[in-house]
Design an enzyme around this catalytic site. Structure first.
Site, PDB file in Angstrom:
ATOM      1  N   THR A 180       8.054  44.921  51.744  1.00 19.63           N
ATOM      2  CA  THR A 180       7.156  45.965  51.240  1.00 19.63           C
ATOM      3  C   THR A 180       5.973  46.192  52.197  1.00 19.63           C
ATOM      4  OG1 THR A 180       6.101  46.782  49.226  1.00 19.63           O
ATOM      5  CG2 THR A 180       5.674  44.502  49.783  1.00 19.63           C
ATOM      6  N   PHE A 222      13.806  40.770  52.405  1.00 21.10           N
ATOM      7  CA  PHE A 222      14.322  42.068  51.997  1.00 21.10           C
ATOM      8  C   PHE A 222      14.706  41.961  50.507  1.00 21.10           C
ATOM      9  CE2 PHE A 222      13.853  45.053  55.462  1.00 21.10           C
ATOM     10  CZ  PHE A 222      13.144  44.221  56.311  1.00 21.10           C
ATOM     11  N   LYS A 237       0.165  41.202  49.737  1.00 19.32           N
ATOM     12  CA  LYS A 237       0.964  40.562  50.792  1.00 19.32           C
ATOM     13  C   LYS A 237       0.354  40.840  52.171  1.00 19.32           C
ATOM     14  CE  LYS A 237       4.097  38.669  48.201  1.00 19.32           C
ATOM     15  NZ  LYS A 237       4.005  37.223  47.952  1.00 19.32           N
ATOM     16  N   PRO A 287       9.499  56.899  41.400  1.00 11.80           N
ATOM     17  CA  PRO A 287       8.371  57.129  42.307  1.00 11.80           C
ATOM     18  C   PRO A 287       8.119  55.920  43.215  1.00 11.80           C
ATOM     19  CG  PRO A 287       7.773  57.710  40.045  1.00 11.80           C
ATOM     20  CD  PRO A 287       9.120  57.061  39.980  1.00 11.80           C
ATOM     21  N   ASP A 321      -2.263  25.707  37.938  1.00 13.93           N
ATOM     22  CA  ASP A 321      -2.499  27.077  38.397  1.00 13.93           C
ATOM     23  C   ASP A 321      -3.273  27.002  39.712  1.00 13.93           C
ATOM     24  OD1 ASP A 321      -3.626  29.699  38.720  1.00 13.93           O
ATOM     25  OD2 ASP A 321      -3.197  30.047  36.596  1.00 13.93           O
ATOM     26  N   SER A 376       6.933  40.064  52.165  1.00 14.93           N
ATOM     27  CA  SER A 376       7.951  40.978  51.666  1.00 14.93           C
ATOM     28  C   SER A 376       8.123  42.148  52.615  1.00 14.93           C
ATOM     29  CB  SER A 376       7.479  41.485  50.302  1.00 14.93           C
ATOM     30  OG  SER A 376       8.205  42.626  49.914  1.00 14.93           O
ATOM     31  N   TYR A 401       0.554  45.243  44.758  1.00 12.12           N
ATOM     32  CA  TYR A 401       1.347  44.059  45.115  1.00 12.12           C
ATOM     33  C   TYR A 401       1.508  43.979  46.634  1.00 12.12           C
ATOM     34  CZ  TYR A 401       5.597  41.391  46.080  1.00 12.12           C
ATOM     35  OH  TYR A 401       6.508  40.512  46.624  1.00 12.12           O
TER      36      TYR A 401
HETATM   37  P1  NAD Z   1       9.082  34.233  40.686  1.00 12.61           P
HETATM   38  O1  NAD Z   1       8.118  34.958  39.813  1.00 12.61           O
HETATM   39  O2  NAD Z   1      10.401  33.877  40.127  1.00 12.61           O
HETATM   40  O3  NAD Z   1       8.402  32.907  41.256  1.00 12.61           O
HETATM   41  C1  NAD Z   1       7.021  32.816  41.497  1.00 12.61           C
HETATM   42  C2  NAD Z   1       6.544  31.511  40.871  1.00 12.61           C
HETATM   43  O4  NAD Z   1       5.135  31.384  41.120  1.00 12.61           O
HETATM   44  C3  NAD Z   1       6.750  31.481  39.367  1.00 12.61           C
HETATM   45  O5  NAD Z   1       7.376  30.257  39.015  1.00 12.61           O
HETATM   46  C4  NAD Z   1       5.335  31.557  38.803  1.00 12.61           C
HETATM   47  O6  NAD Z   1       5.209  30.874  37.578  1.00 12.61           O
HETATM   48  C5  NAD Z   1       4.520  30.921  39.925  1.00 12.61           C
HETATM   49  N1  NAD Z   1       3.115  31.330  39.980  1.00 12.61           N
HETATM   50  C6  NAD Z   1       2.613  32.590  39.981  1.00 12.61           C
HETATM   51  N2  NAD Z   1       1.273  32.549  40.066  1.00 12.61           N
HETATM   52  C7  NAD Z   1       0.911  31.240  40.134  1.00 12.61           C
HETATM   53  C8  NAD Z   1      -0.325  30.549  40.222  1.00 12.61           C
HETATM   54  N3  NAD Z   1      -1.492  31.201  40.237  1.00 12.61           N
HETATM   55  N4  NAD Z   1      -0.315  29.199  40.273  1.00 12.61           N
HETATM   56  C9  NAD Z   1       0.861  28.518  40.236  1.00 12.61           C
HETATM   57  N5  NAD Z   1       2.049  29.106  40.136  1.00 12.61           N
HETATM   58  C10 NAD Z   1       2.081  30.455  40.086  1.00 12.61           C
HETATM   59  O7  NAD Z   1       9.253  35.110  42.011  1.00 12.61           O
HETATM   60  P2  NAD Z   1      10.308  34.966  43.202  1.00 12.61           P
HETATM   61  O8  NAD Z   1      11.241  36.122  43.136  1.00 12.61           O
HETATM   62  O9  NAD Z   1      10.848  33.591  43.252  1.00 12.61           O
HETATM   63  O10 NAD Z   1       9.344  35.227  44.434  1.00 12.61           O
HETATM   64  C11 NAD Z   1       8.708  34.175  45.137  1.00 12.61           C
HETATM   65  C12 NAD Z   1       7.774  34.775  46.167  1.00 12.61           C
HETATM   66  O11 NAD Z   1       8.520  35.652  47.007  1.00 12.61           O
HETATM   67  C13 NAD Z   1       6.654  35.626  45.570  1.00 12.61           C
HETATM   68  O12 NAD Z   1       5.477  35.388  46.316  1.00 12.61           O
HETATM   69  C14 NAD Z   1       7.147  37.028  45.753  1.00 12.61           C
HETATM   70  O13 NAD Z   1       6.089  37.947  45.865  1.00 12.61           O
HETATM   71  C15 NAD Z   1       7.922  36.928  47.058  1.00 12.61           C
HETATM   72  N6  NAD Z   1       8.966  37.967  47.198  1.00 12.61           N
HETATM   73  C16 NAD Z   1       9.932  38.098  46.226  1.00 12.61           C
HETATM   74  C17 NAD Z   1      10.892  39.105  46.357  1.00 12.61           C
HETATM   75  C18 NAD Z   1      11.946  39.312  45.300  1.00 12.61           C
HETATM   76  O14 NAD Z   1      12.589  40.372  45.296  1.00 12.61           O
HETATM   77  N7  NAD Z   1      12.208  38.354  44.415  1.00 12.61           N
HETATM   78  C19 NAD Z   1      10.892  39.953  47.474  1.00 12.61           C
HETATM   79  C20 NAD Z   1       9.909  39.774  48.448  1.00 12.61           C
HETATM   80  C21 NAD Z   1       8.954  38.764  48.292  1.00 12.61           C
HETATM   81  N1  UFG Z   2      17.535  50.967  41.302  1.00 10.82           N
HETATM   82  C1  UFG Z   2      18.243  51.741  40.405  1.00 10.82           C
HETATM   83  N2  UFG Z   2      18.227  51.378  39.094  1.00 10.82           N
HETATM   84  C2  UFG Z   2      17.540  50.280  38.637  1.00 10.82           C
HETATM   85  C3  UFG Z   2      16.814  49.503  39.572  1.00 10.82           C
HETATM   86  C4  UFG Z   2      16.828  49.881  40.897  1.00 10.82           C
HETATM   87  O1  UFG Z   2      18.871  52.738  40.766  1.00 10.82           O
HETATM   88  O2  UFG Z   2      17.554  50.009  37.422  1.00 10.82           O
HETATM   89  C5  UFG Z   2      17.593  51.318  42.739  1.00 10.82           C
HETATM   90  C6  UFG Z   2      16.245  51.629  43.356  1.00 10.82           C
HETATM   91  O3  UFG Z   2      15.935  52.987  43.203  1.00 10.82           O
HETATM   92  C7  UFG Z   2      16.490  51.211  44.806  1.00 10.82           C
HETATM   93  C8  UFG Z   2      17.472  50.050  44.696  1.00 10.82           C
HETATM   94  O4  UFG Z   2      18.084  50.187  43.421  1.00 10.82           O
HETATM   95  O5  UFG Z   2      17.126  52.253  45.510  1.00 10.82           O
HETATM   96  C9  UFG Z   2      16.813  48.679  44.784  1.00 10.82           C
HETATM   97  O6  UFG Z   2      15.769  48.604  43.827  1.00 10.82           O
HETATM   98  P1  UFG Z   2      15.086  47.202  43.423  1.00 10.82           P
HETATM   99  O7  UFG Z   2      14.093  47.508  42.353  1.00 10.82           O
HETATM  100  O8  UFG Z   2      16.131  46.195  43.122  1.00 10.82           O
HETATM  101  O9  UFG Z   2      14.384  46.735  44.777  1.00 10.82           O
HETATM  102  P2  UFG Z   2      13.289  47.470  45.679  1.00 10.82           P
HETATM  103  O10 UFG Z   2      13.916  47.703  47.018  1.00 10.82           O
HETATM  104  O11 UFG Z   2      12.702  48.622  44.997  1.00 10.82           O
HETATM  105  O12 UFG Z   2      12.141  46.368  45.764  1.00 10.82           O
HETATM  106  C10 UFG Z   2      12.393  44.968  45.991  1.00 10.82           C
HETATM  107  C11 UFG Z   2      11.318  44.145  45.292  1.00 10.82           C
HETATM  108  C12 UFG Z   2       9.976  44.411  45.936  1.00 10.82           C
HETATM  109  C13 UFG Z   2      10.068  44.132  47.399  1.00 10.82           C
HETATM  110  C14 UFG Z   2      11.179  44.938  48.033  1.00 10.82           C
HETATM  111  C15 UFG Z   2      11.360  44.562  49.472  1.00 10.82           C
HETATM  112  O13 UFG Z   2      11.257  44.502  43.910  1.00 10.82           O
HETATM  113  O14 UFG Z   2       9.025  43.525  45.373  1.00 10.82           O
HETATM  114  O15 UFG Z   2      12.410  44.696  47.356  1.00 10.82           O
HETATM  115  O16 UFG Z   2      11.533  43.203  49.592  1.00 10.82           O
HETATM  116  F1  UFG Z   2       8.908  44.476  47.968  1.00 10.82           F
END
Ligand code: NAD
Ligand code: UFG
Length: 343
Positions: A126, A177, A152, A292, A58, A124, A148
């Site tokens: 976001t 994205f 970031k 929301p 961790d 992200s 969250y």
């Molecule tokens: P994920 O949850 O699949 O992977 C994150 C990994 O980090 C996991 O394996 C988890 O076990 C590990 N982890 C978390 N906290 C930890 C800690 N304290 N020590 C060691 N390991 C730890 O998520 P992901 O979708 O692969 O995302 C990876 C990164 O990209 C994240 O930082 C996430 O915020 C960012 N991100 C993801 C998305 C998305 O839509 N998936 C979008 C934008 C940014």
């Molecule tokens: N949506 C639905 N039904 C669902 C899930 C999502 O209609 O069950 C819609 C949402 O309203 C949105 C689109 O699908 O219009 C995409 O939604 P996601 O939840 O897949 O993705 P977001 O764009 O809301 O957010 C994701 C990640 C965030 C990240 C962001 C930008 O979850 O962590 O992309 O990278 F910040």
């Protein structure tokens, strides 16, 4: 010399490990498996036929993180580890700040102590808040709408301050994205715990019969069909973006933030229809109220990454749907090993 991948067992990390190994890098994975399964790393080994060290650590465990730097010659870090669920971050903000920010602080402290000054950070889209004008450029105003997103933004600020204090660092901030899809082998993919919050894993689970229908959040947005528009990017394209970012930090000093997106906006209904076309399956859905915090439209201007990293997304929405479905079909329970019941 090795590349340390924090969070390497996760969705994006595991795909990036495959690309790193295929590109010839030696890697070390550090993960606490809080949101992943070690099986993903077995699959990475299987796909690449290459081996690597795994630390079940961790980032909050300072001594253990230090040990990783003492036992290895780390050249650069790809920092994926973090908690990522927007809704959950509103319920348990302290855990999010603690895990994401303190974890990053421990990592940066150990990097500085061991003179490892090259990092690629998973940020992200976001960080652009809910009202950015599209296509979104990196210089757009930044703002967070949930804990969250705040983590970031704070980490981006932290990295900027680290660079200002010591300009020998090489730092790339990648603003993703909407990553979807899976490795073409169908062996690694997104494995959400419980009911998915995100659109694509929900669609694939509806297709697999795990949920009766998809809930579409809002059909009154000012978009071409009234549903929300996003920039979906294939996770393997995202992974190759990390290879380019790594090359950038390895080759010099400086700090930069880059969008990783395709530049194309796709609505919820567009994605549903593309999925249906590619798989031949029917996705039942119902329209509910807006969720929301959601914005109408969010897509990237990916020009900066193209010009400065030499990267662009090459996979289309059909590839994303096909690969997501292959992963779901081959792994109906994700990485979970189902006990074989003797009869
Ligand atoms: P994920 O949850 O699949 O992977 C994150 C990994 O980090 C996991 O394996 C988890 O076990 C590990 N982890 C978390 N906290 C930890 C800690 N304290 N020590 C060691 N390991 C730890 O998520 P992901 O979708 O692969 O995302 C990876 C990164 O990209 C994240 O930082 C996430 O915020 C960012 N991100 C993801 C998305 C998305 O839509 N998936 C979008 C934008 C940014
Ligand atoms: N949506 C639905 N039904 C669902 C899930 C999502 O209609 O069950 C819609 C949402 O309203 C949105 C689109 O699908 O219009 C995409 O939604 P996601 O939840 O897949 O993705 P977001 O764009 O809301 O957010 C994701 C990640 C965030 C990240 C962001 C930008 O979850 O962590 O992309 O990278 F910040």
């Amino acid at each position: 010399m090795s590349i340390l991948v924090t969070g390497g067992a996760g969705y994006i990390g595991s795909h990036t490990c495959v690309e790193l190994l295929n590109a010839g890098y030696d890697i070390i994975v550090l993960d606490n498996f809080s949101n992943s399964n070690p099986e993903s790393l077995q699959r990475v080994r299987q796909i690449t036929n290459k081996s690597f060290k795994i630390y079940d650590v961790d980032l909050l465990e300072r001594e253990k993180v230090e040990m990783v730097f003492e036992e290895n010659h780390v050249e650069a870090v790809l920092h994926f580890a973090g908690l990522k669920a927007v809704g959950e971050s509103v319920s348990i903000p302290i855990d999010y700040y603690q895990n994401n920010i303190t974890g990053t602080l421990v990592l940066l402290e150990m990097m500085a102590r061991h003179k490892v000054k090259k990092i690629v950070f998973s940020s992200s889209a976001t960080v652009y808040g809910a009202n950015a004008s599209v296509p979104i450029i990196e210089d757009s105003p930044l703002g967070a709408t949930n804990p969250y997103g705040s983590t970031k933004l704070i980490i981006e600020q932290l990295l900027n301050d680290v660079y200002l204090s010591d300009r020998s660092w090489g730092i790339v901030i990648l603003r993703y994205f909407n990553p979807i899809g899976a490795h073409i082998s169908g062996e690694i993919g997104e494995d959400p715990k419980g009911k998915p919050n995100n659109l694509m894993p929900y669609i694939t689970q509806v297709a697999a019969g795990k949920h009766p229908r998809l809930n579409i959040y809002g059909k009154d947005y000012p978009t071409h069909d009234g549903t929300g528009v996003r920039d979906y990017i294939h996770v393997v394209d995202l992974a190759t973006g990390h290879i380019k970012a790594l090359e950038k930090v390895l080759s010099g000093k400086g700090i930069g933030a880059y969008n990783l997106g395709t530049g194309t906006g796709i609505s919820v209904l567009d994605l549903v229809h593309a999925f249906e076309q590619v798989t031949g399956l029917n996705i039942q859905y119902q329209i509910l109220d807006r969720r929301p915090g959601d914005s109408a439209t969010c897509f990237a201007d990916p020009k900066k990454a193209r010009e400065e990293l030499g990267w662009e997304a090459i996979k289309g929405i059909e590839d994303m749907c096909r690969d997501a479905w292959r992963w779901q079909s081959k792994n109906p329970n994700g990485y979970k090993k189902v006990d074989i019941v003797s009869i």
